[in-house]
Design a protein around this motif. Structure first.
Motif, PDB file in Angstrom:
ATOM      1  N   TYR A 118       7.323  39.834 -34.809  1.00 12.70           N
ATOM      2  CA  TYR A 118       8.084  38.524 -35.657  1.00 12.70           C
ATOM      3  C   TYR A 118       8.996  38.692 -36.264  1.00 12.70           C
ATOM      4  O   TYR A 118       9.025  37.691 -37.453  1.00 12.70           O
ATOM      5  N   PHE A 119      10.418  39.076 -35.859  1.00 12.33           N
ATOM      6  CA  PHE A 119      11.771  39.552 -35.925  1.00 12.33           C
ATOM      7  C   PHE A 119      12.229  38.162 -35.952  1.00 12.33           C
ATOM      8  O   PHE A 119      13.249  37.117 -36.548  1.00 12.33           O
ATOM      9  N   PHE A 120      11.973  37.619 -34.921  1.00 15.46           N
ATOM     10  CA  PHE A 120      12.667  36.028 -34.225  1.00 15.46           C
ATOM     11  C   PHE A 120      11.999  35.221 -34.005  1.00 15.46           C
ATOM     12  O   PHE A 120      10.547  35.278 -33.734  1.00 15.46           O
ATOM     13  N   ASP A 121      12.611  34.112 -34.897  1.00 14.18           N
ATOM     14  CA  ASP A 121      11.563  33.142 -35.352  1.00 14.18           C
ATOM     15  C   ASP A 121      11.511  31.844 -33.531  1.00 14.18           C
ATOM     16  O   ASP A 121       9.908  31.352 -33.397  1.00 14.18           O
ATOM     17  N   ASN A 219       3.611  40.689 -22.452  1.00 15.26           N
ATOM     18  CA  ASN A 219       4.963  40.997 -21.973  1.00 15.26           C
ATOM     19  C   ASN A 219       4.788  39.238 -21.569  1.00 15.26           C
ATOM     20  O   ASN A 219       4.440  38.921 -22.291  1.00 15.26           O
ATOM     21  N   THR A 220       6.218  38.660 -21.163  1.00 18.13           N
ATOM     22  CA  THR A 220       6.533  37.823 -20.867  1.00 18.13           C
ATOM     23  C   THR A 220       5.717  36.780 -20.097  1.00 18.13           C
ATOM     24  O   THR A 220       5.058  37.355 -19.721  1.00 18.13           O
ATOM     25  N   ILE A 221       5.458  35.200 -19.877  1.00 15.76           N
ATOM     26  CA  ILE A 221       4.523  34.775 -19.090  1.00 15.76           C
ATOM     27  C   ILE A 221       5.111  34.730 -17.688  1.00 15.76           C
ATOM     28  O   ILE A 221       4.650  34.788 -16.790  1.00 15.76           O
ATOM     29  N   GLN A 240       3.397  35.367 -28.818  1.00 14.42           N
ATOM     30  CA  GLN A 240       4.391  34.903 -29.122  1.00 14.42           C
ATOM     31  C   GLN A 240       4.801  36.451 -30.420  1.00 14.42           C
ATOM     32  O   GLN A 240       6.228  35.954 -31.075  1.00 14.42           O
ATOM     33  N   HIS A 241       4.609  37.425 -30.008  1.00 11.04           N
ATOM     34  CA  HIS A 241       4.906  38.251 -31.016  1.00 11.04           C
ATOM     35  C   HIS A 241       6.128  39.425 -31.045  1.00 11.04           C
ATOM     36  O   HIS A 241       6.332  40.028 -31.710  1.00 11.04           O
ATOM     37  N   GLY A 242       7.039  38.904 -30.324  1.00 11.96           N
ATOM     38  CA  GLY A 242       7.519  39.468 -29.864  1.00 11.96           C
ATOM     39  C   GLY A 242       9.076  39.719 -28.493  1.00 11.96           C
ATOM     40  O   GLY A 242       8.373  38.844 -27.495  1.00 11.96           O
ATOM     41  N   PHE A 243      10.162  39.756 -28.952  1.00 10.58           N
ATOM     42  CA  PHE A 243      11.386  39.453 -27.574  1.00 10.58           C
ATOM     43  C   PHE A 243      11.308  40.482 -26.981  1.00 10.58           C
ATOM     44  O   PHE A 243      11.909  41.854 -26.451  1.00 10.58           O
ATOM     45  N   LEU A 244      11.273  40.072 -25.246  1.00 12.78           N
ATOM     46  CA  LEU A 244      11.895  40.583 -24.455  1.00 12.78           C
ATOM     47  C   LEU A 244      13.353  40.254 -24.098  1.00 12.78           C
ATOM     48  O   LEU A 244      13.693  39.216 -23.167  1.00 12.78           O
ATOM     49  N   GLY A 245      14.330  40.892 -23.868  1.00 10.75           N
ATOM     50  CA  GLY A 245      15.723  40.414 -23.069  1.00 10.75           C
ATOM     51  C   GLY A 245      16.155  41.684 -23.008  1.00 10.75           C
ATOM     52  O   GLY A 245      15.816  42.862 -22.494  1.00 10.75           O
ATOM     53  N   LEU A 303      -2.413  31.149 -30.179  1.00 13.97           N
ATOM     54  CA  LEU A 303      -2.411  31.824 -31.770  1.00 13.97           C
ATOM     55  C   LEU A 303      -1.959  30.355 -32.629  1.00 13.97           C
ATOM     56  O   LEU A 303      -0.668  29.690 -32.293  1.00 13.97           O
ATOM     57  N   THR A 304      -3.136  30.151 -33.462  1.00 16.74           N
ATOM     58  CA  THR A 304      -2.252  29.047 -34.208  1.00 16.74           C
ATOM     59  C   THR A 304      -0.582  29.243 -35.714  1.00 16.74           C
ATOM     60  O   THR A 304      -0.451  31.120 -35.281  1.00 16.74           O
ATOM     61  N   SER A 305      -0.199  28.802 -36.155  1.00 16.67           N
ATOM     62  CA  SER A 305       1.364  28.785 -36.514  1.00 16.67           C
ATOM     63  C   SER A 305       1.527  30.100 -38.302  1.00 16.67           C
ATOM     64  O   SER A 305       1.218  30.724 -38.571  1.00 16.67           O
TER      65      SER A 305
END
Length: 336
Positions: A118-121, A219-221, A240-245, A303-305
């Motif tokens: 949750y570092f990135f919104d 993982n991503t969808i 949406q807990h983390g980003f994968l790049g 998950l809700t906001s």
């Protein structure tokens, strides 16, 4: 001697793979009669954002170079498994890779900032980080290991699947096992709530899930859909807990031996393809989530906001771990 070795590699590849005449690099231009071969290895499916972008990059380079530069794309770990690519790049067995940023954390600890939960919104904040001073600073670190970072691509935000029960609150992790791609932050985020983190290459994940070697994965969808993880998992939490790049990387020694004209073409094209890849990633993740819903093979909870805010607060100790390893000053600079 190192420079001569790369020239020899290019000559051998040109003779063995393309049937074209060999050439000596003059550092300025590429003749139409000659060919530069660039092997681009990655571990995901062709129909993912990264897979499609690699193909597009190869096509555009072929067209714009008049065939004098050929990018050969090898998806799905055809050449090397997840985790083997760095050594392959170093040896010169491939010239280009696009590993997940998480894989780079084992070489460069500061890259763990990309894994913080949750570092990135949103995607805008991700791209501001990637394209700003932080992203450039992270890419510059690659030069320490004879690598050159060309761009950063999207896979998207990660979600959770498992075969035991729905994951709605962090305490639901307790007692479960999850595949992760690297130690550090990814391991800590699961251990925090009593879950076991199991390190597995990407191409081994489907079998591990289907045979119960691990209970779940993140993982991503697009990766969940193209690898059919939803077919062997019971529950999907849209967290949406983390980003994968991904970091698009070339061997620096090989890159420096290329004619300036070739480097300029490759750089300009990668910038264009990066924008296209990010748009494609966002679209595919949305479209493929709808396909997963229609297949009705997996139970989905979003998950809700408010729940995401609770999760972020509960993950605070993971940030503390990062601060101890990397430094609070660095984290604060990133937050700015």
């Amino acid at each position: 001697m190192a420079g001569k070795r790369w020239i020899l590699v290019i000559i051998i590849l040109a003779l063995g793979l393309s049937g074209c005449h060999s050439r000596v690099i003059d550092g300025q231009q590429v003749n139409k009669e000659d060919k530069i071969i660039i092997k681009f290895s990655h571990v995901v499916d062709e129909n993912t954002p990264k897979g499609l972008a690699a193909i597009r990059f190869a096509q555009l380079i072929s067209e714009r170079s008049g065939g004098s530069i050929e990018v050969q794309v090898f998806p799905n770990s055809q050449l090397f498994k997840d985790g083997e690519e760095f050594e392959a790049l170093s040896r010169g067995d491939v010239q280009m890779i696009a590993p997940a940023t998480s894989k780079l954390t084992q070489l460069f600890p500061q890259w763990q900032v990309m894994d913080l939960p949750y570092f990135f919104d949103d995607l805008e904040s991700v791209h501001q980080t990637m394209d700003g001073p932080l992203g450039k600073a992270l890419l510059s670190q690659l030069e320490e290991k004879n690598m050159r970072g060309l761009a950063m691509w999207d896979s998207g935000f990660k979600h959770l699947t498992n075969n035991v029960h729905p994951i709605i609150k962090p305490s639901d992790f307790d007692g479960l096992s999850f595949r992760v791609m690297s130690p550090g932050i990814l391991q800590a985020q699961f251990n925090k709530f009593g879950a076991e983190a199991v390190f597995l290459p990407f191409n081994d994940v489907y079998e591990a899930l289907s045979k119960g070697k691990v209970d779940g994965q993140e993982n991503t969808i697009s990766n969940i859909y193209t690898q059919q993880f939803d077919q062997v998992q019971t529950y999907l939490t849209l967290s949406q807990h983390g980003f994968l790049g991904y970091a698009v990387i070339v061997n620096a020694e090989f890159w420096d031996q290329l004619p300036s004209q070739a480097r300029e073409l490759l750089e300009k094209t990668i910038v264009e393809v990066t924008e296209w890849e990010r748009e494609t990633a966002e679209r595919l993740n949305e479209e493929q989530l709808e396909k997963i819903k229609k297949l009705n093979k997996i139970s989905i909870y979003a998950l809700t906001s408010q729940e995401k805010s609770t999760w972020k607060a509960d993950f605070s100790s993971v940030y503390s771990k990062f601060e101890k390893e990397i430094g609070l000053e660095f984290l604060n600079e990133v937050r700015k």
